[in-house]
Structure formats: C-alpha cells, structure tokens
Scaffold this motif. Sequence first.
Motif, short mmCIF file in Angstrom:
data_model
loop_
_atom_site.label_atom_id
_atom_site.label_comp_id
_atom_site.label_asym_id
_atom_site.label_seq_id
_atom_site.Cartn_x
_atom_site.Cartn_y
_atom_site.Cartn_z
N CYS A 45 0.71 -1.25 0.16
CA CYS A 45 -0.10 0.06 -0.13
C CYS A 45 0.92 1.09 0.19
O CYS A 45 0.33 2.36 -0.65
CB CYS A 45 -0.87 0.12 1.09
N LEU A 46 2.09 1.31 0.64
CA LEU A 46 2.79 2.43 0.69
C LEU A 46 3.12 3.08 -0.75
O LEU A 46 3.10 4.38 -0.79
CB LEU A 46 4.07 2.32 1.42
N PRO A 47 3.46 2.55 -1.90
CA PRO A 47 3.76 3.07 -3.09
C PRO A 47 2.70 3.79 -3.80
O PRO A 47 2.86 4.65 -4.57
CB PRO A 47 3.99 1.63 -3.82
N LEU A 48 1.33 3.50 -3.05
CA LEU A 48 0.33 4.22 -3.66
C LEU A 48 0.02 5.56 -3.09
O LEU A 48 -0.39 6.35 -3.73
CB LEU A 48 -1.06 3.59 -3.12
N LEU A 49 1.11 5.87 -2.01
CA LEU A 49 1.08 7.20 -1.86
C LEU A 49 2.16 8.23 -2.53
O LEU A 49 2.11 9.43 -2.68
CB LEU A 49 1.48 7.22 -0.27
N HIS A 50 3.02 7.49 -2.94
CA HIS A 50 4.02 8.07 -3.94
C HIS A 50 3.73 8.82 -5.30
O HIS A 50 3.81 10.12 -5.29
CB HIS A 50 5.36 7.16 -4.36
#
Length: 84
Positions: A33-38
């Motif tokens: 999920c974290l790459p969805l913030l980049h």
Amino acid sequence: MYEHDSLASPVVSHSLGRGIALLRWGGFWSAICLPLLHVPLLLVSGLSPSTTPVLLALWAANLAALVLGRQHSPRTTDSGGDHR
C-alpha cells in the motif's frame, strides 16, 4: 523447573508466534500500500525540496515494510479459515 513453566511456555510461544505473524502481515500489506502514496504526492506537488524529505521517509518506510513482510505467507497463518 517450576510447575507453571510447562503451562506458560506453550502459551507464550503461541502468543509470540501470532505476534510475529501479525508483524509480517502488517509489513507485507504496508509494502503493497505505501507505494500508492508516492504517485499522488508526485503528481500533486512534484519533486521539490519540500517533498524530497517526505519521499525519502516513504521510501525508507517501504523498505522497512518489505524487509518485515518478506516472509509473510497466507498459507502458513492460522486464521481458522479454510485455505484451499
């Protein structure tokens, strides 16, 4: 040895195992999920001196999540469900 050692040891080891499985699960899904913030951050703010620390922190968190969740396997978790 104390009498309670034989009773506490399986409970402690089971709790520890469940805790480790939970950390691996959280790391695995955080790494996804974290790459969805980049992308939204870069699209909205672009690459600037103000977004660079945030991106570096996100990348560091993503790396930590990858390391933590690398051994997660849904087949080995004991969730009580039927895994077919």
